[in-house]
Motif scaffolding. Structure first.
Motif, mmCIF file in Angstrom:
data_model
loop_
_atom_site.group_PDB
_atom_site.id
_atom_site.type_symbol
_atom_site.label_atom_id
_atom_site.label_comp_id
_atom_site.label_asym_id
_atom_site.label_seq_id
_atom_site.Cartn_x
_atom_site.Cartn_y
_atom_site.Cartn_z
ATOM 1 N N GLU A 119 0.855 -1.187 0.000
ATOM 2 C CA GLU A 119 0.000 0.000 0.000
ATOM 3 C C GLU A 119 0.891 1.236 0.000
ATOM 4 N N ASN A 165 -3.393 7.569 -3.845
ATOM 5 C CA ASN A 165 -3.031 6.384 -3.072
ATOM 6 C C ASN A 165 -3.160 5.171 -3.975
ATOM 7 N N ILE A 172 -2.364 0.576 -4.414
ATOM 8 C CA ILE A 172 -1.945 -0.743 -3.952
ATOM 9 C C ILE A 172 -1.332 -1.464 -5.143
#
Length: 123
Positions: free
Chosen positions: A78, A93, A95
């Protein structure tokens, strides 16, 4: 920090430094890389070509890792990403789901993105 985490950190750092040689040390010859918004790069040569082309237009300002989750030969990572591309700053953001072979080379890397800022539509 284990070996796979070191490899991932070194790879993320290569985007900040522009150090293309890290890719040959990190990815298997037949690796597949899928970016968060759809492009797929098949094979080390295409991954290197993409890296070089991308860095002609942009620069990564920050790629910060929050956590790693391990499962056999796969690591989920992450992170927060910030860059300037064609004079436009962007941050999000994300992953990555990263699979390794027995030689600790990346065979598959898939990214998923969460746009910023997050918002609460029912608030």
């Amino acid at each position: 920090m284990n070996k796979k985490e070191q490899i991932i950190r070194r790879y993320f750092d290569s985007w900040i430094t522009g150090e293309v040689s890290v890719l040959s040390e990190t990815f298997s010859e037949n690796a597949v890389y899928i970016e968060s918004y759809g492009p797929l790069y098949r094979g080390l040569d295409n991954i290197i070509k993409w890296f070089e082309n991308w860095n002609e237009h942009g620069s990564v300002l920050e790629w910060k890792i929050f956590q790693f989750i391990h499962n056999d030969k796969t690591v989920i990572c992450e992170w927060f990403f910030k860059c300037v591309y064609d004079n436009k700053e962007e941050e999000f953001n994300g992953i990555s789901v990263i699979s390794f072979d027995s030689e600790n080379k990346i065979t598959l890397l898939k990214e998923y993105q969460s746009k910023l800022p997050n918002y609460e539509p029912y608030r």
